[in-house]
Write an enzyme that holds these catalytic residues in place. Structure first.
Site, PDB file in Angstrom:
ATOM      1  CB  SER A 121      -1.024   0.036   1.296  1.00 19.33           C
ATOM      2  OG  SER A 121      -0.151  -0.046   2.254  1.00 19.33           O
ATOM      3  CG  HIS A 142      -3.428  -1.192  -2.385  1.00 13.87           C
ATOM      4  ND1 HIS A 142      -3.747   0.027  -2.121  1.00 13.87           N
ATOM      5  CD2 HIS A 142      -3.472  -1.936  -1.173  1.00 13.87           C
ATOM      6  CE1 HIS A 142      -3.948   0.085  -0.758  1.00 13.87           C
ATOM      7  NE2 HIS A 142      -3.703  -0.765  -0.103  1.00 13.87           N
ATOM      8  CD  GLU A 154      -4.918   2.722  -4.704  1.00 13.27           C
ATOM      9  OE1 GLU A 154      -5.187   4.037  -4.542  1.00 13.27           O
ATOM     10  OE2 GLU A 154      -4.172   2.253  -3.959  1.00 13.27           O
ATOM     11  CG  ASN A 192      -2.820   3.963   1.808  1.00 12.88           C
ATOM     12  OD1 ASN A 192      -4.070   4.083   2.235  1.00 12.88           O
ATOM     13  ND2 ASN A 192      -2.040   2.989   1.791  1.00 12.88           N
TER      14      ASN A 192
END
Length: 596
Positions: A121, A142, A154, A192
């Site tokens: 991540s 991800h 992702e 993130n």
């Protein structure tokens, strides 16, 4: 040529790894689940079994489908078991050297055409890929936690990832029923990169004792509709994990101070306060791994007796202003049983305000949320006036006029002369310093911010903003009034943005900077935050609703007060405002609303 992934390997069977195994097995794909020891393997098996059993108990999965799902999983110790799979996804701890060692071994074990993927991540997919002799076949996939539930994936391509591999993985995500966003290899990717700056900022408010953990979390849940407050979310993620992600993003992302871990996080990690998994983080939990919060030494004691003792009696309220916010506040107080004196700048404005309040109350009747008698009683409690002198005998005044400091200061100076001693004078400002307003009076101890959220009859949050001159009795009175209104009052200091705007708008600004850098599209960024983080609206949807001019003004205030380089308004936001693209109200902002 289209690649068909018939079998998949998953390395690492913690919560995320076991969830990824379930995603593939649910969709008819054979999975080889791999761990380093028999004990770890059994923990992974227990996680998957528990998840599928819960799904059966809730009626979301048939028992026969569960059995078929479990039969598709082969549980193995050691990477050698992955020699024949078409795709491997690594879900081990976020340590670059460990992942590089795993990928070097996978490169040796797996067949030449196999695709190797990491679920990282925050780490560089590129740096992981160069540990292999096939970096063109390495990609980031991800998943978000919990993987069986969260729709977003992702897909992270490096500069050498094959276009065919990217296309194959995109088709795979569609087969899994996921929504994918394909992006390049950058610190934090989309979700993130936007989420952890916000979380880090929230921790800084706790560290500075600006507001309590409960009030910060309540503010973001009630003010923004988020599924969890930032501090509860940090506990869920794990403070050690959050620290590693922030530290990696800071080092990889140009050393942006927004991602430099707040010292409090490192201190808590060192002390073993890791969140839910250790039983204590920002909150204390029933036991390690439990989601149940239990009282601790920071839990607020019941305030009822304290408020009753310190709060001043409030029966009659004055509201100054004639806009949307004033309309909502008048309705809120009148429905709660308070006598209300509404003061506007003239009889014509009072008449329009009366119609607006009446229309809103009628809608409540039509929707079955308000009886006709209650509507009539609420309207009967309101006195309409165009003269400030009619506020001479009220117990509380709420100002809801234009967001111009000179106008507010002049109004409060007049209220100071007119109102009786002991009256609480409140401003609904969302961006101006409350202390500047308070010092326009000879009674700054009686002045407080009461920041209602729009629409006031619907939104249950009120930010109670106390200045360094606000008395404890005034704050207690404001808190008690919020309780009588059925609102949640959160107490904070007199700092730009208070809680909600101070945390929300830098996140929105970060999203604009991400778009400005051509890292991703507005649609993909919105998808990432809605599907990956559970936000009710993506940042660009929200900016267009709020208004880009309003957003820019708030961001400028934050930057001017805090002087944090990361808070400087994104040039793209400034350019759009200059061009008159202000969002929904002008028909165009980040999106063209005239075509919808």
């Amino acid at each position: 040529m289209t690649r068909e992934f018939a079998s998949v390997g998953v390395v690492g069977l913690g919560t995320m790894g076991a969830g990824i195994v379930e995603v593939f097995a649910r969709n008819g794909i054979d999975v080889v689940a791999v761990e380093v020891t028999e004990a770890a393997l059994e923990r992974g098996r227990a996680t998957l079994t528990g998840s599928t059993d819960r799904a059966v108990a809730k009626g979301k999965l048939a028992a026969a489908d569960r059995d078929a799902l479990l039969a598709r999983v082969s549980w193995q110790v050691g990477l050698a078991a992955l020699h024949a799979v078409d795709l491997v996804i690594e879900a081990i701890p976020e340590q670059l050297d460990l992942k590089q060692r795993i990928f070097a071994e996978l490169d040796r074990v797996c067949k030449p055409e196999a695709v190797l993927a990491t679920n990282t991540s925050s780490l560089s997919v590129t740096e992981i890929s160069v540990a292999t002799t096939r970096p063109n076949q390495v990609i980031g996939i991800h998943f978000f936690n919990p993987a069986p539930v969260m729709k977003l994936v992702e897909i992270v391509r490096t500069v050498v990832t094959s276009a065919e591999v990217v296309a194959d993985v995109e088709r795979l995500c569609a087969r899994l029923g996921k929504v994918d966003v394909t992006i390049s290899d950058r610190a934090g990717f989309i979700a993130n990169a936007l989420l952890f700056g916000y979380l880090n900022h929230a921790v800084s408010l706790v560290e500075a004792r600006y507001a309590s953990r409960e009030d910060i979390d309540a503010a973001m849940k009630l003010g923004c509709g988020l599924p969890m407050g930032p501090l509860a979310l940090m506990d869920l993620i794990g403070l050690d994990t959050a620290y590693e992600i922030l530290d990696t993003m800071y080092r990889r992302g140009g050393r942006d101070r927004r991602h430099a871990p707040v010292p409090l996080i490192k201190q808590m990690v060192t002390a073993g306060l890791l969140g839910r998994k250790s039983g204590r983080g920002f909150y204390t939990y029933e036991r390690p791994g439990s989601p149940v919060v239990v009282p601790d030494d920071q839990t607020p004691v019941s305030e009822e007796s304290t408020l009753e003792a310190r709060a001043r009696g409030t029966a009659k309220v004055g509201v100054v202003g004639s806009g949307t916010m004033a309309t909502g506040i008048i309705e809120v107080f009148a429905k709660a049983g308070y006598e209300v004196v509404s003061v506007t700048r003239g009889a014509e404005k009072s008449a329009k305000l009366f119609e607006a309040v009446k229309t809103s109350l009628n809608k409540g009747v039509v929707r079955g949320k308000l009886g006709e008698a209650d509507r009539d009683a609420a309207l009967g409690r309101i006195t309409w006036s165009a003269t400030l002198e009619h506020l001479a005998d009220v117990d509380l005044v709420v100002e809801a006029v234009i967001e111009e400091l000179s106008v507010k200061k002049a109004l409060f100076a007049s209220l100071d002369e007119i109102c009786k001693p002991g009256v609480v004078l409140a401003t609904t400002t969302s961006s101006l310093p409350v202390i500047d307003v308070a010092m326009a009076t000879q009674r700054p101890a009686d002045v407080v911010g009461l920041h209602f959220f729009n629409p006031a009859p619907v939104m249950s949050l009120v930010e109670i903003v106390q200045t360094i001159r606000t008395s404890a009795e005034t704050t207690a009175t404001a808190k008690a009034v919020c309780g009588e209104l059925g609102k949640t009052g959160v107490v904070c200091g007199d700092r730009s943005g208070f809680i909600v705007n101070a945390l929300l708008f830098p996140y929105l600004n970060d999203a604009v900077k991400m778009l400005e850098a051509s890292y991703s599209t507005a649609d993909d960024i919105d998808h990432a935050m809605k599907l990956g983080c559970g936000y009710p609206m993506g940042p660009f949807e929200l900016l267009d609703v709020v208004g880009l001019d309003v957003s820019l003004a708030i961001q400028r205030e934050l930057y001017l007060e805090l002087r944090e380089p990361g808070f400087s308004p994104a040039p793209l936001l400034e350019h759009l405002v200059t061009a008159g693209y202000l969002g929904r109200k002008t028909g165009r902002g980040f999106r063209d609303h005239t075509r919808r």
